[in-house]
Design a protein around this motif. Sequence first.
Motif, short mmCIF file in Angstrom:
data_model
loop_
_atom_site.label_atom_id
_atom_site.label_comp_id
_atom_site.label_asym_id
_atom_site.label_seq_id
_atom_site.Cartn_x
_atom_site.Cartn_y
_atom_site.Cartn_z
N GLY A 10 -35.94 32.92 60.18
CA GLY A 10 -36.54 34.03 60.93
C GLY A 10 -36.36 33.78 62.42
N SER A 11 -36.61 34.82 63.20
CA SER A 11 -36.49 34.61 64.64
C SER A 11 -37.58 33.66 65.12
CB SER A 11 -36.55 35.93 65.39
OG SER A 11 -37.82 36.49 65.30
N SER A 12 -38.68 33.56 64.37
CA SER A 12 -39.77 32.66 64.77
C SER A 12 -39.28 31.22 64.93
CB SER A 12 -40.90 32.72 63.74
OG SER A 12 -41.40 34.04 63.65
N PHE A 53 -37.11 30.84 68.06
CA PHE A 53 -37.80 30.57 69.34
C PHE A 53 -38.03 29.07 69.52
CE2 PHE A 53 -39.60 34.93 68.46
CZ PHE A 53 -38.79 35.56 69.37
N TYR A 56 -45.02 40.25 72.94
CA TYR A 56 -45.29 39.68 71.60
C TYR A 56 -46.03 38.35 71.78
CZ TYR A 56 -43.91 37.76 66.99
OH TYR A 56 -43.88 37.20 65.74
N TYR A 105 -44.66 34.53 71.76
CA TYR A 105 -43.82 33.98 72.84
C TYR A 105 -44.64 32.98 73.65
CZ TYR A 105 -40.77 38.22 72.48
OH TYR A 105 -39.95 39.22 72.08
N ASN A 157 -41.81 44.87 71.42
CA ASN A 157 -43.10 44.91 70.72
C ASN A 157 -44.13 44.43 71.73
OD1 ASN A 157 -45.24 44.68 68.97
ND2 ASN A 157 -44.43 42.92 67.86
N ASP A 211 -34.47 38.65 72.99
CA ASP A 211 -34.98 38.83 71.62
C ASP A 211 -34.51 40.21 71.15
OD1 ASP A 211 -36.35 39.20 69.27
OD2 ASP A 211 -38.35 38.91 70.11
N ILE A 247 -34.52 41.40 68.00
CA ILE A 247 -34.98 41.58 66.62
C ILE A 247 -35.09 43.05 66.22
CG2 ILE A 247 -37.42 41.34 67.29
CD1 ILE A 247 -37.92 40.04 64.54
N TYR A 248 -35.34 43.94 67.19
CA TYR A 248 -35.48 45.36 66.82
C TYR A 248 -34.18 46.14 67.01
CZ TYR A 248 -40.37 44.45 66.12
OH TYR A 248 -41.55 43.94 65.63
N SER A 269 -32.87 38.70 63.87
CA SER A 269 -33.55 38.46 62.59
C SER A 269 -33.15 39.53 61.59
CB SER A 269 -35.05 38.52 62.83
OG SER A 269 -35.76 38.42 61.63
N SER A 285 -35.50 40.52 59.63
CA SER A 285 -36.83 40.99 59.24
C SER A 285 -37.03 42.50 59.42
CB SER A 285 -37.92 40.28 60.05
OG SER A 285 -38.03 38.93 59.66
N LYS A 286 -36.48 43.08 60.45
CA LYS A 286 -36.90 44.44 60.80
C LYS A 286 -35.91 45.48 60.30
CE LYS A 286 -40.31 42.33 62.76
NZ LYS A 286 -41.74 42.50 62.71
N ARG A 296 -37.51 35.24 55.46
CA ARG A 296 -37.51 34.27 56.56
C ARG A 296 -36.08 33.85 56.93
NH1 ARG A 296 -39.98 35.86 58.89
NH2 ARG A 296 -40.59 34.15 60.25
N TYR A 305 -42.92 51.18 66.94
CA TYR A 305 -44.24 51.10 67.58
C TYR A 305 -44.45 52.23 68.58
CZ TYR A 305 -43.85 46.37 65.80
OH TYR A 305 -43.68 45.29 64.98
C1 LIG Z 1 -40.70 40.99 69.15
C2 LIG Z 1 -40.72 40.14 67.91
N1 LIG Z 1 -39.98 39.02 67.90
C3 LIG Z 1 -40.01 38.21 66.83
C4 LIG Z 1 -40.77 38.48 65.70
C5 LIG Z 1 -40.76 37.49 64.56
O1 LIG Z 1 -40.09 37.93 63.43
P1 LIG Z 1 -39.40 37.03 62.34
O2 LIG Z 1 -39.83 35.62 62.52
O3 LIG Z 1 -39.82 37.62 61.03
O4 LIG Z 1 -37.91 37.16 62.54
C6 LIG Z 1 -41.53 39.65 65.66
C7 LIG Z 1 -42.37 39.97 64.48
O5 LIG Z 1 -43.12 40.89 64.46
C8 LIG Z 1 -41.51 40.49 66.81
O6 LIG Z 1 -42.22 41.62 66.86
#
Ligand SMILES: Cc1ncc(COP(=O)(O)O)c(C=O)c1O
Length: 392
Positions: A106-108, A111, A132, A135, A183, A211, A213-214, A238, A240-241, A249, A326
């Motif tokens: 995941g992007s988590s 980071f 977010y 961070y 976000n 980032d 991710i979106y 990621s 994820s979205k 993950r 959002y």
């Molecule tokens: C801006 C942003 N970055 C990163 C994440 C983390 O996502 P993930 O770890 O699922 O890739 C989120 C999750 O909501 C997010 O909103």
Amino acid sequence: MMLDSVRGLLTPSGRSDVPPFMVMDVMAHAARIEAAGGRVIHMEVGQPAAPAPQTARAAARAALDVGDVGYTEALGIPALRARIAQHYTDAYGVTVPFERIVATTGSSAGFILAFLALFEPGDRVAIANPGYPPYRHILTALGCEPVMIDISADTGWALTPDALLAAHRRTPLKGVLVASPANPTGTMMRPDALKALIVAAEGAGIRFISDEIYHGLDYAFPAATAAQFSDNVTIINSFSKYFCMTGWRVGWMVMPDALVRPVERLQQNLSISVPTLSQIAAAAAFDGRDEMDGVKHGYEENRKILVAGLPQAGIDTFLPVDGAFYLYADVSRFTDDSFAFAHQMLDEAGVAATSGIDFDPVRGKHFIRFSYARSADDMREAVERIGRWLQR
Ligand SMILES: Cc1ncc(COP(=O)(O)O)c(C=O)c1O
């Protein structure tokens, strides 16, 4: 009575003292209402309701049947890294060598790897406020100092070169992290604004993290990737979205050449590799873009319903609804305490949203974030319930 020596064993480290993510409290409260038979429209959670693309699930299923699920290379399976490199050509017309791509949990996890590879303890890293929350919490846990720079309508709801360089002059920055779409704001940076910020940061010796991710969930205009403007940035992304794969993950980074090996060493030590089935599924997810574009069209429909319906319901001030899923609404007409407002809206209207204080500890008391990642019927019902509630 506890002995002092035992107490000493049980005291958590200072760095673990990060705040909780308050959206979790809203989710727990919504779950209690549902357990008691109530109906809640979920607009608090930032995750897609749709499943991963069929192609991804089929690939994972096939791999599971073979059963050969061992560790992978720390940087990720070559098929996934190659597919991601191809994605940069297909989606943005930019060449990103496969060697610079790193699979992440995941992007988590991206980071954590990026911050460890880029920063020393004590380094100052600029982020947009609102932003977010993890961070700043991850930076703090790693001993770095997040520097929150307020964004507003005056700055197009984005960090600007002027604001970044002014903060840098006050006390030098080592890095800056931006997201577009963002976000909680749902706002995007125009490609020329992103480019100008990268140029300003690099000119001042500030390391740039994007980032993305979106990406893929852009409605106002096509999102630009930082890879179009520099080879020295770190990009975090990621599945994820856009690909609806939150629980799998799996994500990725694009690193500057010189930082790939340090990240590889970190990943080897911190987690060995990213879950194998998720990497296999992620590589196949790119073949499911038609299905995911269908999901995205659903979000566009939801966005239209909210942009037209919320003002009629009484919530008529919100940020540009450019991307992600959002809508960040100003509710200062109704309250100075958006946390209490969100709780009351959940209790009395059955609509769960997130207070802005998660994202901006000060001005957030005037904002709530709606996530529109669910069905159009839910969006219509939410608008109607909010309207009735505010006019009660
Ligand atoms: C801006 C942003 N970055 C990163 C994440 C983390 O996502 P993930 O770890 O699922 O890739 C989120 C999750 O909501 C997010 O909103």
